[in-house]
Design a protein around this motif. Structure first.
Motif, PDB file in Angstrom:
ATOM      1  N   GLY A 192      74.100  -3.633  27.845  1.00  0.00           N
ATOM      2  CA  GLY A 192      74.041  -2.809  29.039  1.00  0.00           C
ATOM      3  C   GLY A 192      74.384  -1.406  29.004  1.00  0.00           C
ATOM      4  N   MET A 193      74.305  -0.680  27.679  1.00  0.00           N
ATOM      5  CA  MET A 193      74.148   0.431  27.311  1.00  0.00           C
ATOM      6  C   MET A 193      72.629   0.968  27.036  1.00  0.00           C
ATOM      7  SD  MET A 193      77.033   1.715  28.490  1.00  0.00           S
ATOM      8  CE  MET A 193      77.442   3.149  27.647  1.00  0.00           C
ATOM      9  N   THR A 194      72.217   2.053  27.469  1.00  0.00           N
ATOM     10  CA  THR A 194      70.789   2.517  27.441  1.00  0.00           C
ATOM     11  C   THR A 194      70.665   3.958  27.022  1.00  0.00           C
ATOM     12  OG1 THR A 194      69.763   0.869  28.750  1.00  0.00           O
ATOM     13  CG2 THR A 194      68.318   2.509  28.146  1.00  0.00           C
ATOM     14  N   GLU A 195      69.917   4.437  25.924  1.00  0.00           N
ATOM     15  CA  GLU A 195      69.968   5.778  25.759  1.00  0.00           C
ATOM     16  C   GLU A 195      68.764   6.229  26.454  1.00  0.00           C
ATOM     17  OE1 GLU A 195      69.420   8.744  21.626  1.00  0.00           O
ATOM     18  OE2 GLU A 195      69.162   6.562  21.558  1.00  0.00           O
ATOM     19  N   VAL A 196      68.786   7.564  27.060  1.00  0.00           N
ATOM     20  CA  VAL A 196      67.891   8.207  27.623  1.00  0.00           C
ATOM     21  C   VAL A 196      67.341   9.415  26.832  1.00  0.00           C
ATOM     22  CG1 VAL A 196      67.301   9.402  29.647  1.00  0.00           C
ATOM     23  CG2 VAL A 196      68.824   7.747  29.695  1.00  0.00           C
ATOM     24  N   ALA A 197      66.038   9.211  26.402  1.00  0.00           N
ATOM     25  CA  ALA A 197      65.486  10.326  25.398  1.00  0.00           C
ATOM     26  C   ALA A 197      65.365  11.557  26.214  1.00  0.00           C
ATOM     27  CB  ALA A 197      64.303   9.515  24.858  1.00  0.00           C
ATOM     28  N   GLU A 198      64.844  11.785  27.235  1.00  0.00           N
ATOM     29  CA  GLU A 198      64.206  13.041  28.142  1.00  0.00           C
ATOM     30  C   GLU A 198      65.507  12.943  29.332  1.00  0.00           C
ATOM     31  OE1 GLU A 198      63.160  15.551  26.769  1.00  0.00           O
ATOM     32  OE2 GLU A 198      62.577  14.371  25.067  1.00  0.00           O
ATOM     33  N   PRO A 199      66.684  13.055  29.495  1.00  0.00           N
ATOM     34  CA  PRO A 199      67.586  12.935  30.365  1.00  0.00           C
ATOM     35  C   PRO A 199      67.423  14.023  31.513  1.00  0.00           C
ATOM     36  CG  PRO A 199      68.898  13.812  28.795  1.00  0.00           C
ATOM     37  CD  PRO A 199      67.606  13.598  27.943  1.00  0.00           C
ATOM     38  N   ASP A 200      67.473  13.792  32.648  1.00  0.00           N
ATOM     39  CA  ASP A 200      67.502  14.920  33.959  1.00  0.00           C
ATOM     40  C   ASP A 200      68.622  15.611  33.679  1.00  0.00           C
ATOM     41  OD1 ASP A 200      67.497  16.185  36.133  1.00  0.00           O
ATOM     42  OD2 ASP A 200      66.387  14.652  37.415  1.00  0.00           O
ATOM     43  N   GLY A 228      70.493  26.055  23.537  1.00  0.00           N
ATOM     44  CA  GLY A 228      68.760  25.645  23.667  1.00  0.00           C
ATOM     45  C   GLY A 228      68.534  24.191  22.949  1.00  0.00           C
ATOM     46  N   TYR A 229      69.791  23.263  23.099  1.00  0.00           N
ATOM     47  CA  TYR A 229      69.701  22.035  22.623  1.00  0.00           C
ATOM     48  C   TYR A 229      69.627  20.941  24.043  1.00  0.00           C
ATOM     49  CZ  TYR A 229      70.582  23.473  17.866  1.00  0.00           C
ATOM     50  OH  TYR A 229      70.533  23.911  16.511  1.00  0.00           O
ATOM     51  N   LYS A 230      69.210  19.683  23.689  1.00  0.00           N
ATOM     52  CA  LYS A 230      69.466  18.792  24.641  1.00  0.00           C
ATOM     53  C   LYS A 230      70.962  18.442  24.442  1.00  0.00           C
ATOM     54  CE  LYS A 230      66.322  15.957  23.541  1.00  0.00           C
ATOM     55  NZ  LYS A 230      65.744  14.529  23.357  1.00  0.00           N
ATOM     56  N   PRO A 231      71.674  18.100  25.461  1.00  0.00           N
ATOM     57  CA  PRO A 231      73.135  17.464  25.237  1.00  0.00           C
ATOM     58  C   PRO A 231      73.032  16.152  24.164  1.00  0.00           C
ATOM     59  CG  PRO A 231      72.740  17.601  27.686  1.00  0.00           C
ATOM     60  CD  PRO A 231      71.265  18.136  26.846  1.00  0.00           C
ATOM     61  N   GLY A 232      73.834  16.075  23.385  1.00  0.00           N
ATOM     62  CA  GLY A 232      73.749  15.172  22.297  1.00  0.00           C
ATOM     63  C   GLY A 232      73.738  13.746  22.876  1.00  0.00           C
ATOM     64  N   GLU A 233      72.682  12.762  22.494  1.00  0.00           N
ATOM     65  CA  GLU A 233      72.837  11.481  22.605  1.00  0.00           C
ATOM     66  C   GLU A 233      73.100  11.140  24.075  1.00  0.00           C
ATOM     67  OE1 GLU A 233      73.756   7.848  19.587  1.00  0.00           O
ATOM     68  OE2 GLU A 233      75.356   8.446  20.899  1.00  0.00           O
ATOM     69  N   ILE A 288      73.421   5.995  28.947  1.00  0.00           N
ATOM     70  CA  ILE A 288      74.214   5.663  30.223  1.00  0.00           C
ATOM     71  C   ILE A 288      74.235   4.032  30.249  1.00  0.00           C
ATOM     72  CG2 ILE A 288      73.556   7.703  31.655  1.00  0.00           C
ATOM     73  CD1 ILE A 288      71.142   6.113  32.747  1.00  0.00           C
ATOM     74  N   CYS A 289      75.295   3.544  31.490  1.00  0.00           N
ATOM     75  CA  CYS A 289      75.243   2.341  31.646  1.00  0.00           C
ATOM     76  C   CYS A 289      74.203   1.798  32.411  1.00  0.00           C
ATOM     77  CB  CYS A 289      76.611   1.835  32.183  1.00  0.00           C
ATOM     78  SG  CYS A 289      76.685   0.255  32.803  1.00  0.00           S
ATOM     79  N   ALA A 325      77.389   7.744  35.700  1.00  0.00           N
ATOM     80  CA  ALA A 325      77.378   7.035  34.178  1.00  0.00           C
ATOM     81  C   ALA A 325      77.091   5.470  34.477  1.00  0.00           C
ATOM     82  CB  ALA A 325      78.998   7.031  33.979  1.00  0.00           C
ATOM     83  N   TYR A 326      77.000   5.053  35.653  1.00  0.00           N
ATOM     84  CA  TYR A 326      76.690   3.805  35.814  1.00  0.00           C
ATOM     85  C   TYR A 326      76.291   3.360  37.112  1.00  0.00           C
ATOM     86  CZ  TYR A 326      81.269   4.037  37.806  1.00  0.00           C
ATOM     87  OH  TYR A 326      82.290   4.281  38.697  1.00  0.00           O
ATOM     88  N   PRO A 327      75.337   2.450  37.511  1.00  0.00           N
ATOM     89  CA  PRO A 327      74.891   2.004  38.642  1.00  0.00           C
ATOM     90  C   PRO A 327      75.845   1.545  39.660  1.00  0.00           C
ATOM     91  CG  PRO A 327      73.580   0.977  36.976  1.00  0.00           C
ATOM     92  CD  PRO A 327      74.717   1.317  36.276  1.00  0.00           C
ATOM     93  N   SER A 328      76.060   1.806  40.758  1.00  0.00           N
ATOM     94  CA  SER A 328      76.824   1.312  41.976  1.00  0.00           C
ATOM     95  C   SER A 328      76.860  -0.149  42.089  1.00  0.00           C
ATOM     96  CB  SER A 328      76.733   2.100  43.257  1.00  0.00           C
ATOM     97  OG  SER A 328      75.642   1.929  43.620  1.00  0.00           O
ATOM     98  N   GLY A 329      75.600  -0.657  41.731  1.00  0.00           N
ATOM     99  CA  GLY A 329      74.993  -2.071  42.042  1.00  0.00           C
ATOM    100  C   GLY A 329      75.654  -2.901  40.978  1.00  0.00           C
ATOM    101  N   VAL A 330      76.293  -2.090  39.612  1.00  0.00           N
ATOM    102  CA  VAL A 330      76.732  -2.930  38.550  1.00  0.00           C
ATOM    103  C   VAL A 330      78.305  -2.924  38.622  1.00  0.00           C
ATOM    104  CG1 VAL A 330      76.829  -2.767  35.852  1.00  0.00           C
ATOM    105  CG2 VAL A 330      74.801  -2.426  37.056  1.00  0.00           C
ATOM    106  N   TYR A 331      78.738  -1.617  38.861  1.00  0.00           N
ATOM    107  CA  TYR A 331      80.415  -1.492  38.821  1.00  0.00           C
ATOM    108  C   TYR A 331      80.569  -0.670  40.021  1.00  0.00           C
ATOM    109  CZ  TYR A 331      80.608  -2.981  33.753  1.00  0.00           C
ATOM    110  OH  TYR A 331      80.385  -3.536  32.781  1.00  0.00           O
ATOM    111  N   SER A 332      81.459  -1.131  40.913  1.00  0.00           N
ATOM    112  CA  SER A 332      81.809  -0.557  42.192  1.00  0.00           C
ATOM    113  C   SER A 332      82.616   0.805  41.980  1.00  0.00           C
ATOM    114  CB  SER A 332      82.413  -1.587  42.924  1.00  0.00           C
ATOM    115  OG  SER A 332      83.626  -1.981  42.647  1.00  0.00           O
ATOM    116  N   ASN A 333      83.384   0.990  41.020  1.00  0.00           N
ATOM    117  CA  ASN A 333      84.252   2.083  40.761  1.00  0.00           C
ATOM    118  C   ASN A 333      84.617   2.459  39.500  1.00  0.00           C
ATOM    119  OD1 ASN A 333      86.649   0.459  40.134  1.00  0.00           O
ATOM    120  ND2 ASN A 333      86.522   0.028  42.279  1.00  0.00           N
ATOM    121  N   ASP A 334      85.323   3.230  38.886  1.00  0.00           N
ATOM    122  CA  ASP A 334      85.450   3.686  37.657  1.00  0.00           C
ATOM    123  C   ASP A 334      86.459   2.761  36.743  1.00  0.00           C
ATOM    124  OD1 ASP A 334      83.932   5.851  37.179  1.00  0.00           O
ATOM    125  OD2 ASP A 334      85.524   7.203  37.671  1.00  0.00           O
TER     126      ASP A 334
END
Length: 402
Positions: free
Chosen positions: A85-93, A111-116, A119-120, A169-178
């Motif tokens: 259920g967790m996926t790495e995003v190589a080029e995050p927005d 000048g770095y991308k945020p480390g690793e 997201i869920c 951090a996660y899709p609303s269709g997977v978890y409705s709240n924190d």
């Protein structure tokens, strides 16, 4: 080195887990990442270097042995590959991030991308440990009676939450709240800790710069201005405390758990945030179910020792009074005075004597030497001298104790 220790973690002389890599290890890993070497060769170099750094720690008189985090790129150690259920995003927005979170700001400014970025993307489930191989290798390098002292550092359970804007951090269709999301994160950590316990691990250190961010006025001001947030920073801090407590709620009684708070140790020894522990001290020390707190205290940016008066009698603190950022050596006498000052504040809060409070104290560098694998503005010989200083300081205050 054969141990005759009778004490359990934590110890008087500690370090925070990450140690400087050799140039050979860095070069070999970079070659592999560029497709110019193979993983088997990387593993061989890692094995050799882990053996060497374990011996160095033993020779210097440290007992909470780590592998230096040599098999990791960053301190959080890639916990997510063991989670469905967790996926790495190589080029995050960039728009998914809270840009005022201190490490995000530091990465982007440098000048770095945020480390690793991870997201869920589906329901979270623990499907296998990514840490057991690291622990098992070190376990075979120490005497059997010392296995219980080996320290493994783990990613903070809030690491893949605070940095992302509300709803990212996660899709609303997977978890409705924190709370639902945190519930499954906690179950994953419960499974991980049990797996590690079954392998023999008894000494855990969570690495969490995020908790220290709640001491940062810059972060708190950014939080207030962020219209996406649906609750206050104080409410989120409470959720994180509850999350931690759920994560460790099922550990066996002989598993020691601690949490390391720092303000960052990025390339060129840049820190991420500033602010004393005063603002979060009561909640941190009295509500968070940790045995030990590993606290940064090498510079004024961490504030004074006054918050330690809120540390209960049944908890320990490791004071990071020696910097891992720069090679200049601290004065031993001055460091002893600072440790005793901390004990006085502890005794003020509990009614103990200073000497009684000192029984719950140890010393360490304020952070790891290579939270990022490339290290910082300190060289390997300097690191060894700093570790010697930690051991010397511990021996001066607590003669004959590990």
């Amino acid at each position: 080195m054969t141990s005759t220790l009778k004490r359990n973690p934590p110890f008087r002389a500690e370090h925070l887990g990450s140690l400087l890599r050799t140039d050979k290890l860095l070069d070999t890993r970079h070659a592999w990442e560029a497709g110019k070497d193979n993983k088997e060769n990387v593993r061989s170099v890692e094995d050799n270097d882990v053996q060497e750094i374990v011996k160095i720690q033993q020779d210097l008189g440290f007992h909470a042995i780590t592998d230096g985090e040599y098999r990791r790129h960053m301190f959080w150690g890639e916990f997510w590959p063991g989670l469905e259920g967790m996926t790495e995003v190589a080029e995050p927005d960039p728009s998914i991030f809270r840009m005022y979170i201190p490490d995000i700001a530091a990465f982007t400014e440098a000048g770095y991308k945020p480390g690793e970025t991870v997201i869920c993307t589906g329901k979270i489930k623990h499907v296998g440990s990514t840490y057991t191989d690291q622990f098992d290798y070190v376990k075979n390098l120490v005497p059997k009676e010392d296995v219980k002292n080996i320290k493994l550092t783990l990613a903070a359970p809030n690491w893949y939450h605070l940095r992302y804007k509300q709803g990212q951090a996660y899709p609303s269709g997977v978890y409705s709240n924190d709370d639902e999301y945190f519930g499954d994160i906690a179950k994953a950590y419960q499974a991980e800790l049990q797996t590690l316990y079954d392998h023999g691990l008894r000494n855990v250190q969570f690495d969490d710069p995020n908790l220290a961010y709640f001491c940062s006025e810059a972060m708190l001001e950014g939080w207030k201005k962020d219209s996406h947030n649906t609750y206050s920073a104080d409410e989120l801090l409470q959720k994180y405390v509850d999350l931690y407590n759920a994560c460790v709620s099922k550990i066996p009684s002989d598993m020691h758990v601690g949490v390391h708070l720092c303000r960052g140790n990025f390339v060129n020894s840049r820190h991420f945030s500033e602010g004393g522990y005063d603002r979060i001290a009561t909640k941190l020390f009295q509500e968070l179910n940790m045995n030990t707190y590993y606290l940064e205290y090498d510079t004024p940016r961490a504030g004074g020792f006054e918050p330690l008066q809120y540390l209960p009698k049944n908890k320990n603190v490791i004071l990071g009074v020696i910097t891992s950022k720069f090679p200049k050596m601290e004065d031993l006498g001055e460091m002893e005075s600072r440790v005793r000052e901390a004990a006085r504040y502890m005794s003020k809060g509990t009614g103990e004597s200073e000497e009684e409070a000192l029984k719950r104290v140890g010393v360490s560098p304020q952070c790891g030497f290579a939270s990022h694998s490339s290290g910082n503005a300190i060289k390997r010989p300097d690191m060894v001298e700093k570790l010697k200083l930690v051991r010397a300081l511990a021996d001066k205050i607590w003669p004959g104790e590990p």
